[in-house]
Design a protein around this motif. Sequence first.
Motif, PDB file in Angstrom:
ATOM      1  N   CYS A  37       0.831  -1.276   0.045  1.00  5.83           N
ATOM      2  CA  CYS A  37      -0.025  -0.073  -0.049  1.00  5.83           C
ATOM      3  C   CYS A  37       0.955   1.309   0.128  1.00  5.83           C
ATOM      4  O   CYS A  37       2.169   1.257   0.441  1.00  5.83           O
ATOM      5  CB  CYS A  37      -0.998   0.009   1.278  1.00  5.83           C
ATOM      6  SG  CYS A  37      -1.934  -1.397   1.611  1.00  5.83           S
ATOM      7  N   ARG A  38       0.127   2.524  -0.332  1.00  9.15           N
ATOM      8  CA  ARG A  38       0.873   3.544  -0.254  1.00  9.15           C
ATOM      9  C   ARG A  38       0.698   3.788   1.300  1.00  9.15           C
ATOM     10  O   ARG A  38      -0.522   3.946   1.774  1.00  9.15           O
ATOM     11  CB  ARG A  38       0.310   4.715  -0.954  1.00  9.15           C
ATOM     12  CG  ARG A  38       0.009   4.492  -2.363  1.00  9.15           C
ATOM     13  CD  ARG A  38      -0.220   5.951  -3.250  1.00  9.15           C
ATOM     14  NE  ARG A  38      -1.500   6.269  -2.564  1.00  9.15           N
ATOM     15  CZ  ARG A  38      -1.654   7.630  -2.804  1.00  9.15           C
ATOM     16  NH1 ARG A  38      -1.106   8.452  -3.561  1.00  9.15           N
ATOM     17  NH2 ARG A  38      -2.848   8.198  -2.612  1.00  9.15           N
ATOM     18  N   GLY A  39       1.695   3.821   2.152  1.00  4.40           N
ATOM     19  CA  GLY A  39       1.818   3.853   3.432  1.00  4.40           C
ATOM     20  C   GLY A  39       2.048   2.835   4.266  1.00  4.40           C
ATOM     21  O   GLY A  39       2.096   2.970   5.369  1.00  4.40           O
ATOM     22  N   ARG A  40       2.108   1.464   3.574  1.00  7.04           N
ATOM     23  CA  ARG A  40       2.450   0.337   4.188  1.00  7.04           C
ATOM     24  C   ARG A  40       3.045  -0.607   3.365  1.00  7.04           C
ATOM     25  O   ARG A  40       2.389  -0.917   2.168  1.00  7.04           O
ATOM     26  CB  ARG A  40       0.959  -0.386   5.075  1.00  7.04           C
ATOM     27  CG  ARG A  40       1.544  -1.429   5.636  1.00  7.04           C
ATOM     28  CD  ARG A  40       1.533  -2.878   5.180  1.00  7.04           C
ATOM     29  NE  ARG A  40       0.393  -3.064   4.380  1.00  7.04           N
ATOM     30  CZ  ARG A  40       0.064  -4.028   3.699  1.00  7.04           C
ATOM     31  NH1 ARG A  40       1.411  -4.883   3.333  1.00  7.04           N
ATOM     32  NH2 ARG A  40      -0.934  -4.526   2.996  1.00  7.04           N
ATOM     33  N   ILE A  41       4.215  -1.150   3.451  1.00  8.07           N
ATOM     34  CA  ILE A  41       4.982  -2.159   2.763  1.00  8.07           C
ATOM     35  C   ILE A  41       5.592  -3.171   3.721  1.00  8.07           C
ATOM     36  O   ILE A  41       6.196  -2.901   4.662  1.00  8.07           O
ATOM     37  CB  ILE A  41       6.088  -1.604   2.121  1.00  8.07           C
ATOM     38  CG1 ILE A  41       5.630  -0.256   0.900  1.00  8.07           C
ATOM     39  CG2 ILE A  41       6.755  -2.576   1.204  1.00  8.07           C
ATOM     40  CD1 ILE A  41       6.870   0.261   0.052  1.00  8.07           C
ATOM     41  N   PHE A  42       5.027  -4.222   3.714  1.00 11.29           N
ATOM     42  CA  PHE A  42       5.079  -5.340   4.619  1.00 11.29           C
ATOM     43  C   PHE A  42       4.862  -4.907   6.025  1.00 11.29           C
ATOM     44  O   PHE A  42       3.891  -4.384   6.127  1.00 11.29           O
ATOM     45  CB  PHE A  42       6.587  -5.987   4.421  1.00 11.29           C
ATOM     46  CG  PHE A  42       6.589  -6.804   3.132  1.00 11.29           C
ATOM     47  CD1 PHE A  42       5.958  -8.061   3.025  1.00 11.29           C
ATOM     48  CD2 PHE A  42       7.425  -6.185   1.973  1.00 11.29           C
ATOM     49  CE1 PHE A  42       6.079  -8.833   1.717  1.00 11.29           C
ATOM     50  CE2 PHE A  42       7.506  -7.089   0.896  1.00 11.29           C
ATOM     51  CZ  PHE A  42       6.576  -8.203   0.715  1.00 11.29           C
ATOM     52  N   THR A  43       5.872  -4.901   6.785  1.00 12.09           N
ATOM     53  CA  THR A  43       5.845  -4.389   8.104  1.00 12.09           C
ATOM     54  C   THR A  43       6.121  -2.883   8.513  1.00 12.09           C
ATOM     55  O   THR A  43       5.767  -2.277   9.666  1.00 12.09           O
ATOM     56  CB  THR A  43       6.545  -5.232   9.305  1.00 12.09           C
ATOM     57  OG1 THR A  43       7.765  -5.327   8.977  1.00 12.09           O
ATOM     58  CG2 THR A  43       5.836  -6.511   9.247  1.00 12.09           C
ATOM     59  N   THR A  44       6.411  -2.238   7.390  1.00 16.67           N
ATOM     60  CA  THR A  44       6.857  -0.822   7.644  1.00 16.67           C
ATOM     61  C   THR A  44       5.620   0.115   7.347  1.00 16.67           C
ATOM     62  O   THR A  44       4.928   0.127   6.362  1.00 16.67           O
ATOM     63  CB  THR A  44       7.796  -0.323   6.770  1.00 16.67           C
ATOM     64  OG1 THR A  44       9.230  -0.962   6.823  1.00 16.67           O
ATOM     65  CG2 THR A  44       8.327   1.041   6.702  1.00 16.67           C
ATOM     66  N   ILE A  45       5.220   0.768   8.486  1.00 15.37           N
ATOM     67  CA  ILE A  45       3.940   1.801   8.627  1.00 15.37           C
ATOM     68  C   ILE A  45       4.428   3.048   8.643  1.00 15.37           C
ATOM     69  O   ILE A  45       5.226   3.606   9.357  1.00 15.37           O
ATOM     70  CB  ILE A  45       3.195   1.441   9.562  1.00 15.37           C
ATOM     71  CG1 ILE A  45       2.839  -0.071   9.881  1.00 15.37           C
ATOM     72  CG2 ILE A  45       1.943   2.194   9.452  1.00 15.37           C
ATOM     73  CD1 ILE A  45       1.956  -0.610   8.855  1.00 15.37           C
ATOM     74  N   GLU A  46       3.751   3.883   7.545  1.00 12.24           N
ATOM     75  CA  GLU A  46       4.190   5.507   7.405  1.00 12.24           C
ATOM     76  C   GLU A  46       3.585   6.176   8.496  1.00 12.24           C
ATOM     77  O   GLU A  46       2.187   6.040   8.684  1.00 12.24           O
ATOM     78  CB  GLU A  46       4.249   5.896   5.971  1.00 12.24           C
ATOM     79  CG  GLU A  46       5.253   5.198   5.064  1.00 12.24           C
ATOM     80  CD  GLU A  46       5.115   5.949   3.811  1.00 12.24           C
ATOM     81  OE1 GLU A  46       4.640   7.084   3.634  1.00 12.24           O
ATOM     82  OE2 GLU A  46       5.062   5.163   2.842  1.00 12.24           O
ATOM     83  N   LYS A  47       3.972   7.346   8.743  1.00  8.45           N
ATOM     84  CA  LYS A  47       3.324   8.035   9.717  1.00  8.45           C
ATOM     85  C   LYS A  47       2.549   9.182   8.647  1.00  8.45           C
ATOM     86  O   LYS A  47       2.942   9.328   7.408  1.00  8.45           O
ATOM     87  CB  LYS A  47       4.194   9.251  10.157  1.00  8.45           C
ATOM     88  CG  LYS A  47       3.564  10.167  11.330  1.00  8.45           C
ATOM     89  CD  LYS A  47       4.580  11.153  12.030  1.00  8.45           C
ATOM     90  CE  LYS A  47       3.839  11.860  12.979  1.00  8.45           C
ATOM     91  NZ  LYS A  47       4.665  12.635  13.698  1.00  8.45           N
ATOM     92  N   ASP A  48       1.304   9.455   9.140  1.00  6.03           N
ATOM     93  CA  ASP A  48       0.434  10.334   8.353  1.00  6.03           C
ATOM     94  C   ASP A  48       0.859  11.765   8.246  1.00  6.03           C
ATOM     95  O   ASP A  48       0.650  12.518   9.117  1.00  6.03           O
ATOM     96  CB  ASP A  48      -1.175  10.289   8.659  1.00  6.03           C
ATOM     97  CG  ASP A  48      -2.065  11.232   7.694  1.00  6.03           C
ATOM     98  OD1 ASP A  48      -1.502  11.717   6.597  1.00  6.03           O
ATOM     99  OD2 ASP A  48      -3.065  11.574   8.371  1.00  6.03           O
ATOM    100  N   ASN A  49       1.663  12.066   7.241  1.00  6.57           N
ATOM    101  CA  ASN A  49       2.050  13.595   7.394  1.00  6.57           C
ATOM    102  C   ASN A  49       1.454  14.254   6.007  1.00  6.57           C
ATOM    103  O   ASN A  49       1.914  15.495   5.226  1.00  6.57           O
ATOM    104  CB  ASN A  49       3.540  13.547   6.736  1.00  6.57           C
ATOM    105  CG  ASN A  49       4.438  12.946   8.348  1.00  6.57           C
ATOM    106  OD1 ASN A  49       4.278  13.375   9.418  1.00  6.57           O
ATOM    107  ND2 ASN A  49       5.395  12.316   7.780  1.00  6.57           N
ATOM    108  N   LYS A  50       0.330  14.039   5.489  1.00  4.55           N
ATOM    109  CA  LYS A  50      -0.669  14.540   4.607  1.00  4.55           C
ATOM    110  C   LYS A  50      -0.173  14.160   3.166  1.00  4.55           C
ATOM    111  O   LYS A  50      -0.443  14.874   2.195  1.00  4.55           O
ATOM    112  CB  LYS A  50      -0.710  16.023   4.902  1.00  4.55           C
ATOM    113  CG  LYS A  50      -1.195  16.517   6.062  1.00  4.55           C
ATOM    114  CD  LYS A  50      -2.200  15.749   6.773  1.00  4.55           C
ATOM    115  CE  LYS A  50      -2.622  16.252   8.087  1.00  4.55           C
ATOM    116  NZ  LYS A  50      -3.921  15.616   8.696  1.00  4.55           N
ATOM    117  N   GLN A  51       0.755  13.057   3.258  1.00  2.00           N
ATOM    118  CA  GLN A  51       1.425  12.666   1.917  1.00  2.00           C
ATOM    119  C   GLN A  51       0.446  12.167   0.801  1.00  2.00           C
ATOM    120  O   GLN A  51       0.557  12.094  -0.418  1.00  2.00           O
ATOM    121  CB  GLN A  51       2.686  12.097   1.935  1.00  2.00           C
ATOM    122  CG  GLN A  51       2.400  10.619   2.454  1.00  2.00           C
ATOM    123  CD  GLN A  51       2.554  10.516   4.016  1.00  2.00           C
ATOM    124  OE1 GLN A  51       2.067  11.446   4.732  1.00  2.00           O
ATOM    125  NE2 GLN A  51       3.386   9.606   4.611  1.00  2.00           N
TER     126      GLN A  51
END
Length: 336
Positions: A148-162
């Motif tokens: 996903c945009r914002g999640r690849i495998f176990t890496t989760i992104e912070k929501d910075n409005k990106q």
Amino acid sequence: MNNLSKNKIAIVILNWNGVSLLEKFLPSIVNYSDNATIYVVDNNSTDTSVSFLQEYFPTVTLIQNQENYGFAGGYTVALQQVQEEIYALVNSDIEVTENWLQPIIELFDNEPETAIIQPKILDYKNKDYFEYAGAGGGFIDKFGYPFCRGRIFTTIEKDNKQYDDTTTVFWASGACFFVRKSVFQELGGFDTDFFAHQEEIDLCWRAFNANYTIKYCGKSTVFHLGGATLEASNPKKTYLNFRNSLLMLVKNLPAKLVFQIVIFRLILDGIAGVRFLFLGNFQHFMAILKAHFSFYVMLPKISRKRVKVIPKKYFSVSSIVLDYYWAKKHHFKDLF
């Protein structure tokens, strides 16, 4: 005045023994969904879900399935009783926000070719971060691995409005899944052989093959608890994900690619199984073996579900596994 006014959108929540989730999350949906009719589909719960709904939410329409049909079957059976033009299939552990429906309604009204829409999905437990199941919209690689945009495998992104944009994606999360009723029926709905997990990706792939558009709408936000039915550590989840991913490939790949892609995917699954074994996760190793055996048994039936696929590029990266583990590309922006 929107074309999709009240009684044109059905919010349909599937429930199985989730009375505590209904108590916690249903109020936000009732409070912020003026432009929709709300249904709860009970998948033959043995807890107090039905009596709770009847006592505390009498305005919510209750549909009672006669047995637990799983996610795919539960919706397939219940939606036969829902007449609205748009289905909003919402997990029972979703908290919605004020005006969450408005941007979705506008997209459907303005884009008749758009068949499926997903909102931004953030983590209920950590609201500054995206949630694993869907995040900012989904894609797959050449071998059917979802990310996903914002999640690849176990890496989760912070929501910075990106990911506050509106854009075309390959798949929308079943955690909060909007689909036109006409398209859902045309495609035959979710494949009940999947029971649960990845049935929404399969449906989106079939929609893609039928030249429909799937959109992500970052102007609409929901929060997802996640893992309320099956924790990520549950071997049954491993089994369903590995098996259903193979079933999805057989059903949807262009004919000339099916054999080579499935064989390579089986090899990659084997490597994943060996890794589980090396890490001492014997139950997950066995879950992959069980998934493969189940796939072989189901292969003739699933093969008959194939439709003629016009070859076109369905993947955005060749191998998300190599990109993530070898090239160390852990964020969506790093992939392109």
